[in-house]
Design a protein around this motif. Structure first.
Motif, short mmCIF file in Angstrom:
data_model
loop_
_atom_site.label_atom_id
_atom_site.label_comp_id
_atom_site.label_asym_id
_atom_site.label_seq_id
_atom_site.Cartn_x
_atom_site.Cartn_y
_atom_site.Cartn_z
N ALA A 124 0.84 -1.20 0.00
CA ALA A 124 0.00 0.00 0.00
C ALA A 124 0.87 1.25 0.00
CB ALA A 124 -0.92 0.00 1.21
N PRO A 125 0.41 2.33 -0.65
CA PRO A 125 1.21 3.56 -0.68
C PRO A 125 1.32 4.19 0.69
CG PRO A 125 -0.98 3.96 -1.57
CD PRO A 125 -0.87 2.47 -1.37
N ARG A 126 2.43 4.86 0.94
CA ARG A 126 2.60 5.64 2.17
C ARG A 126 1.92 6.98 1.95
NH1 ARG A 126 5.88 5.30 6.60
NH2 ARG A 126 6.20 7.25 7.74
N VAL A 127 1.00 7.32 2.84
CA VAL A 127 0.16 8.50 2.65
C VAL A 127 0.41 9.50 3.78
CG1 VAL A 127 -2.21 9.35 2.42
CG2 VAL A 127 -1.61 7.10 1.52
N ALA A 128 0.58 10.76 3.41
CA ALA A 128 0.73 11.84 4.38
C ALA A 128 -0.35 12.88 4.12
CB ALA A 128 2.11 12.49 4.27
N ALA A 129 -0.62 13.70 5.14
CA ALA A 129 -1.62 14.76 5.01
C ALA A 129 -1.03 16.08 5.47
CB ALA A 129 -2.87 14.42 5.84
N VAL A 130 -1.31 17.13 4.72
CA VAL A 130 -0.95 18.50 5.08
C VAL A 130 -2.24 19.25 5.34
CG1 VAL A 130 0.05 20.67 4.29
CG2 VAL A 130 1.19 18.51 3.77
N ILE A 131 -2.39 19.80 6.54
CA ILE A 131 -3.60 20.54 6.91
C ILE A 131 -3.27 22.02 6.95
CG2 ILE A 131 -5.39 20.85 8.66
CD1 ILE A 131 -4.92 17.97 9.49
N CYS A 132 -3.95 22.79 6.12
CA CYS A 132 -3.68 24.22 5.99
C CYS A 132 -4.45 24.99 7.05
CB CYS A 132 -4.08 24.70 4.60
SG CYS A 132 -3.22 23.85 3.28
N ALA A 133 -3.72 25.62 7.97
CA ALA A 133 -4.35 26.38 9.06
C ALA A 133 -3.58 27.66 9.34
CB ALA A 133 -4.41 25.51 10.32
N ALA A 134 -2.96 28.24 8.30
CA ALA A 134 -2.09 29.41 8.51
C ALA A 134 -2.79 30.73 8.25
CB ALA A 134 -0.85 29.30 7.62
N GLY A 135 -4.03 30.69 7.76
CA GLY A 135 -4.71 31.93 7.40
C GLY A 135 -5.20 32.71 8.60
N GLY A 136 -5.60 33.94 8.34
CA GLY A 136 -6.11 34.79 9.41
C GLY A 136 -7.57 34.55 9.72
N GLY A 137 -8.31 33.90 8.80
CA GLY A 137 -9.72 33.60 9.04
C GLY A 137 -10.58 34.83 9.26
N THR A 138 -10.24 35.95 8.60
CA THR A 138 -10.92 37.22 8.89
C THR A 138 -12.35 37.26 8.36
OG1 THR A 138 -9.92 38.13 6.88
CG2 THR A 138 -8.76 38.50 8.96
N ARG A 139 -12.67 36.49 7.31
CA ARG A 139 -14.02 36.52 6.76
C ARG A 139 -15.05 35.94 7.72
NH1 ARG A 139 -13.61 33.79 1.02
NH2 ARG A 139 -11.98 32.60 2.09
N ALA A 140 -14.57 35.22 8.74
CA ALA A 140 -15.49 34.63 9.71
C ALA A 140 -15.95 35.64 10.75
CB ALA A 140 -14.83 33.44 10.39
N GLY A 141 -15.47 36.88 10.67
CA GLY A 141 -15.89 37.91 11.61
C GLY A 141 -14.95 38.03 12.78
N ALA A 142 -15.38 38.82 13.76
CA ALA A 142 -14.54 39.10 14.92
C ALA A 142 -14.33 37.84 15.76
CB ALA A 142 -15.17 40.20 15.77
N GLY A 143 -13.23 37.83 16.49
CA GLY A 143 -12.93 36.71 17.37
C GLY A 143 -11.70 35.96 16.91
N LEU A 144 -11.55 34.75 17.41
CA LEU A 144 -10.40 33.93 17.04
C LEU A 144 -10.39 33.66 15.54
CD1 LEU A 144 -10.51 31.15 19.78
CD2 LEU A 144 -8.82 32.98 19.59
N PRO A 145 -9.21 33.47 14.94
CA PRO A 145 -9.19 32.96 13.56
C PRO A 145 -10.04 31.70 13.49
CG PRO A 145 -6.98 33.60 14.26
CD PRO A 145 -7.85 33.68 15.48
N ALA A 186 9.26 10.93 2.87
CA ALA A 186 9.12 10.40 1.50
C ALA A 186 7.81 9.66 1.27
CB ALA A 186 10.31 9.49 1.18
N PRO A 187 6.67 10.32 1.50
CA PRO A 187 5.40 9.64 1.23
C PRO A 187 5.19 9.43 -0.27
CG PRO A 187 5.01 11.96 1.69
CD PRO A 187 6.48 11.71 1.94
N ASP A 188 4.37 8.47 -0.61
CA ASP A 188 4.00 8.26 -2.01
C ASP A 188 2.89 9.22 -2.43
OD1 ASP A 188 5.66 5.83 -2.48
OD2 ASP A 188 4.34 5.01 -0.93
N ILE A 189 1.95 9.44 -1.51
CA ILE A 189 0.78 10.27 -1.79
C ILE A 189 0.63 11.30 -0.69
CG2 ILE A 189 -1.77 10.26 -1.86
CD1 ILE A 189 -1.56 7.54 -3.27
#
Length: 409
Positions: A8-29, A108-111
């Motif tokens: 089976a291929p070796r699978v990795a995941a990258v989760i993008c969480a670097a944005g400011g999230g400003t469109r969600a309004g005031a408060g935490l990103p 060195a993941p495959d996917i």
């Protein structure tokens, strides 16, 4: 669904969480805002940490968000071996993904799967489809049919031509690619001064690769605007309890006699002992009992029906394959394993010194958090075959959650 094999291929995941999230309004990103017990980030990370096909997870955050990240993932419990240190992102989404890819170079993941932290309602089945599509096509993105009427709008705000929605798809994440090809595409884009791609499928296509579109999920919404963070709306939109409210339990029991040997395998862990356990496979009473418990909760036969001892293929087999297969069947039904519990019955060997290793191995096989695994032991006060030290037994229970179906009464 069959368990993964060694190819089976070796699978990795990258989760993008670097944005400011400003469109969600005031408060935490937005990626750090709570939805039930978790933040968006933790809920999204849990999807990949709990998936048995994913071996590495990297979260990309803004440099100013380290403390928010640590607080957000605290709900995940003890650190997962799959989860690496947070990666500092760049000035754009594209730069952040590139940083995440670079952090995986030594693995060195495959996917690689690239996912937005603001999409916490994706399912394990969607991840399965993403991996399969990337393995077959090289690059693939999930898309859902456009259900609203779409039109062009002129500079004056007037309604323009209606766009044929049948020929269009709304794209989602996780997007899936062969790792080496996506990393190369990002490097080439950076060298060319291109930093304007809003999704990795577009960048991958720019680099000359074909990108397939596979079936996404309507529940896999991206939380972006203030109204989407209303608690009542979130409950309606896909909280896990409502999505998988059919809670089922199953039990399993297994016995194996002692025979010649210098160790036993219990809960996937090799334990030194004066005897071995006799059986067609590796005679792991714990994994056998847990497999039957999961299959029982699913209503899908027992271990002997799926892996008959008369079949020479299973002679000496690692019992992890049996439990992984049962869990995969739950996932294929749109469900999740909520908890596994097992009691080992015997005078010896002692389970206590190996308990945590067993919990960790069972959690790894099932693709769930260690906190969702219980391992206990008891004796029979020297009564019966276990009391006479003739063998070991195990009694297990499994709790799973499935979506409601039409047969629910």
């Amino acid at each position: 669904m069959a368990p993964q094999n060694d190819g089976a291929p070796r699978v990795a995941a990258v989760i993008c969480a670097a944005g400011g999230g400003t469109r969600a309004g005031a408060g935490l990103p937005k990626q750090f805002r709570p939805i039930g017990r978790d933040s968006l980030l933790a809920a999204s990370a849990r999807l990949f940490l709990d998936h048995p096909a994913v071996s590495d997870v990297r979260i990309v955050i803004g440099a100013e968000h380290a403390a928010l990240h640590d607080a957000a993932i605290a709900t995940l419990g003890e650190p997962a071996p799959k989860l690496g240190a947070p990666v500092l992102g760049g000035a754009s989404r594209q730069a952040s993904v590139r940083a995440g890819l670079e952090s995986l170079a030594d693995r060195a993941p495959d996917i690689v799967l690239v996912h937005d932290a603001a999409r916490p309602f994706a399912s394990p089945a969607l991840i399965d489809r993403a991996i399969a599509a990337a393995a077959e096509r090289g690059g693939a993105v999930p898309g859902v049919a456009v259900v609203d009427t779409i039109c062009a709008v002129g500079d004056d705000g007037g309604r323009g031509a209606t766009i044929d929605r049948a020929a269009h798809r709304a794209l989602q994440t996780p997007q899936a690619f062969r790792y080496a090809e996506l990393a190369d595409a990002h490097a080439r884009a950076a060298a060319a001064g291109r930093d304007d791609f809003t999704d990795d499928g577009a960048l991958f296509a720019w680099a000359g690769h074909a990108v397939a579109v596979f079936e996404g999920e309507s529940r896999n919404v991206k939380l972006t605007t203030p109204d989407q963070f209303d608690d009542a709306l979130l409950r309606r939109a896909g909280a896990e309890f409502l999505a998988r409210g059919d809670v089922r339990t199953g039990t399993g029991f297994d016995v194996h006699a002692f025979g010649p040997g210098d160790h036993v395998v219990i809960g996937g862990v090799k334990v030194p002992h004066g005897f071995g356990l006799s059986g067609h496979s590796d005679a792991d009473v714990v994994l056998h009992a847990l497999t039957d418990a999961v299959l029982g909760a699913l209503g899908d036969g027992d271990i002997g029906a799926h892996f008959p001892p008369s079949d020479p293929e299973w002679k000496g087999a690692d019992s992890a394959r049996f439990l992984a297969d049962a869990v995969a069947r739950v996932r294929a039904a749109g469900g999740v394993v909520a908890h596994l519990d097992v009691t080992v019955i015997g005078e010896a060997p002692k389970v206590g010194p190996h308990r945590e290793a067993m919990r960790a191995r069972i959690a790894e096989i099932a693709g769930i958090a260690v906190s969702r695994v219980g391992v206990k032991a008891t004796t029979t006060e020297r009564l019966g075959f276990a009391g006479r030290r003739e063998g070991l037994a195990a009694l297990a229970s499994a709790t799973i959650r499935l979506p409601f179906t039409d047969d629910f009464a």
